[in-house]
Design a protein around this motif. Structure first.
Motif, PDB file in Angstrom:
ATOM      1  N   SER A   1       0.846  -1.197   0.000  1.00  0.00           N
ATOM      2  CA  SER A   1       0.000   0.000   0.000  1.00  0.00           C
ATOM      3  C   SER A   1       0.883   1.250   0.000  1.00  0.00           C
ATOM      4  O   SER A   1       2.081   1.174   0.271  1.00  0.00           O
ATOM      5  N   GLU A   2       0.293   2.401  -0.292  1.00  0.00           N
ATOM      6  CA  GLU A   2       1.056   3.657  -0.271  1.00  0.00           C
ATOM      7  C   GLU A   2       1.749   3.861   1.067  1.00  0.00           C
ATOM      8  O   GLU A   2       2.913   4.253   1.125  1.00  0.00           O
ATOM      9  N   ASN A   3       1.015   3.597   2.158  1.00  0.00           N
ATOM     10  CA  ASN A   3       1.613   3.746   3.490  1.00  0.00           C
ATOM     11  C   ASN A   3       2.784   2.802   3.718  1.00  0.00           C
ATOM     12  O   ASN A   3       3.820   3.187   4.246  1.00  0.00           O
ATOM     13  N   GLU A   4       2.576   1.556   3.327  1.00  0.00           N
ATOM     14  CA  GLU A   4       3.660   0.579   3.488  1.00  0.00           C
ATOM     15  C   GLU A   4       4.893   1.006   2.680  1.00  0.00           C
ATOM     16  O   GLU A   4       6.029   0.884   3.143  1.00  0.00           O
ATOM     17  N   LEU A   5       4.655   1.512   1.486  1.00  0.00           N
ATOM     18  CA  LEU A   5       5.771   1.938   0.641  1.00  0.00           C
ATOM     19  C   LEU A   5       6.557   3.074   1.296  1.00  0.00           C
ATOM     20  O   LEU A   5       7.789   3.042   1.347  1.00  0.00           O
ATOM     21  N   LEU A   6       5.823   4.054   1.831  1.00  0.00           N
ATOM     22  CA  LEU A   6       6.499   5.182   2.487  1.00  0.00           C
ATOM     23  C   LEU A   6       7.282   4.702   3.707  1.00  0.00           C
ATOM     24  O   LEU A   6       8.430   5.101   3.926  1.00  0.00           O
ATOM     25  N   GLU A   7       6.659   3.823   4.482  1.00  0.00           N
ATOM     26  CA  GLU A   7       7.337   3.333   5.692  1.00  0.00           C
ATOM     27  C   GLU A   7       8.616   2.555   5.363  1.00  0.00           C
ATOM     28  O   GLU A   7       9.616   2.680   6.042  1.00  0.00           O
ATOM     29  N   LYS A   8       8.535   1.728   4.302  1.00  0.00           N
ATOM     30  CA  LYS A   8       9.741   0.979   3.932  1.00  0.00           C
ATOM     31  C   LYS A   8      10.808   1.913   3.368  1.00  0.00           C
ATOM     32  O   LYS A   8      11.989   1.726   3.618  1.00  0.00           O
ATOM     33  N   ARG A   9      10.393   2.924   2.607  1.00  0.00           N
ATOM     34  CA  ARG A   9      11.376   3.885   2.094  1.00  0.00           C
ATOM     35  C   ARG A   9      12.105   4.549   3.261  1.00  0.00           C
ATOM     36  O   ARG A   9      13.332   4.674   3.253  1.00  0.00           O
ATOM     37  N   MET A  10      11.338   4.933   4.275  1.00  0.00           N
ATOM     38  CA  MET A  10      11.943   5.570   5.460  1.00  0.00           C
ATOM     39  C   MET A  10      12.874   4.586   6.166  1.00  0.00           C
ATOM     40  O   MET A  10      14.020   4.923   6.499  1.00  0.00           O
ATOM     41  N   ASP A  11      12.389   3.399   6.382  1.00  0.00           N
ATOM     42  CA  ASP A  11      13.158   2.376   7.091  1.00  0.00           C
ATOM     43  C   ASP A  11      14.484   2.087   6.362  1.00  0.00           C
ATOM     44  O   ASP A  11      15.560   2.111   6.953  1.00  0.00           O
ATOM     45  N   TRP A  12      14.384   1.816   5.071  1.00  0.00           N
ATOM     46  CA  TRP A  12      15.578   1.462   4.305  1.00  0.00           C
ATOM     47  C   TRP A  12      16.544   2.643   4.172  1.00  0.00           C
ATOM     48  O   TRP A  12      17.757   2.472   4.173  1.00  0.00           O
ATOM     49  N   THR A  13      15.963   3.838   4.046  1.00  0.00           N
ATOM     50  CA  THR A  13      16.820   5.028   3.957  1.00  0.00           C
ATOM     51  C   THR A  13      17.597   5.211   5.251  1.00  0.00           C
ATOM     52  O   THR A  13      18.815   5.408   5.244  1.00  0.00           O
TER      53      THR A  13
END
Lengths: 217, 217
Positions: free
Chosen positions: A188-200
């Motif tokens: 989902s959009e939220n999951e994508l943002l959270e993973k981007r933050m996490d991985w970054t």
């Protein structure tokens, strides 16, 4: 609230190549399929399963550690556990409860029960694939609470495949089918943002200080 | 000359169930596809590959032991090596020479070269699948002498799969396709008789004395 400005700020510390890689990988990630490993006490098997999840785009792995305690080493999956979310559960009950609450169909992979063969399976609902120990297979609780069974047809004398091997064969096939299906399998959009933050965050050395500096300026 | 009378005599020592199992397994065995493992120094990987060969009906495995010597333990493949023919080669050159002489098409499995993706591959010629070490992949010699390349598409950060995992995914897919193709993939009549004899002998305790008694009566 998700801090999009902070994400953009932190992404400024990544190379373009890195950011592009994250985008590429995230576009193929799914939580529509997930994996649960019950009591696998040979660590190289657990690590191989996590590595296969990364390779085939499965974002979340559930590890049930009933008997053997916190044996999963942080460094065993050749770094793959950094990019795959590993959720630990102390009991099989807790793991199944959680997955059912989250709407997952529980599929027990086993050479013994009469289930569907891999080639006949279509993933049309959110599905959690359960894998058991090398010696004993899945626990009675998983077999009893499962919504379905899945087996890989075998033609030899071996009665079962190594768990990491079985998981890889199943994940490769089902994720490939999923990506060409009409199912909404993507994060989902939220999951994508959270993973981007996490991985970054995981990619920036001393990220705590970087965030502190950002918040105080 | 193959001694059919001896085979029938020895088969008299097997249970009907055992004989039936041998027939079932032999009907699915193939030498149309074979596997060569180059210098895999982690024994649990070699054993897992042999176990997958048994499970998916590949009768012969070639193990190249250039650097690590005779490391393959007789007891590691959970007994699968009893039912799979393991041919050892001291050098990659010797192994490829032998396979080419026997008419095999050499396919290097590698995540690096631009090769065919697994889903596009059709096995229409006798094929030997080469698998390399976890760290270094296949040697330059295999890559240079290969007739083709084969890769498994991956969507994550890992650059490669564990060798036992890669082998299992490829073998499961290609043997499944082979069995539904029009290719004559089965063992020859001679090969079938030889394996029946071999497996029967391996199943009789003190078989040497049994044969001696048979030959002197």
């Amino acid at each position: 609230m998700f801090d999009l400005d902070l994400l953009k700020y932190l992404e400024g510390f990544l190379t373009e190549r890195r950011k592009h890689r994250f985008e590429q990988v995230l576009a193929k990630r799914t939580n529509f399929l997930t994996v649960a490993i019950e009591d696998v006490y040979q660590l190289h098997n657990t690590s191989a399963v996590i590595r296969s999840c990364d390779a085939f785009g499965v974002q979340t792995v559930h590890v049930i550690e009933n008997r053997f305690g916190k044996r999963l080493d942080k460094n065993i999956a050749m770094g793959a556990e950094k990019w795959v979310d590993v959720h630990r559960h102390q009991t099989t009950t807790a793991c199944i409860d959680r997955l059912k609450t989250d709407g997952y169909h529980i599929i027990a992979t086993t050479p013994n029960e009469n289930g569907n063969e891999l080639s006949d399976v279509k993933v049309t609902k959110k599905t959690a694939l359960f894998f058991g120990t090398e010696r004993d297979g899945l626990s009675g609780e998983v077999l009893k609470r499962a919504d379905g069974f899945l087996s890989i047809p075998m033609q030899g004398f071996s009665e079962s495949l190594n768990i990491s091997v079985a998981a890889a064969i199943i994940l490769q096939k089902l994720t490939k089918d999923l990506r060409t299906s009409s199912v909404q399998w993507q994060l989902s959009e939220n999951e994508l943002l959270e993973k981007r933050m996490d991985w970054t965050k995981k990619s920036i050395k001393g990220v705590e200080r970087v965030i502190e500096r950002y918040l105080t300026t």
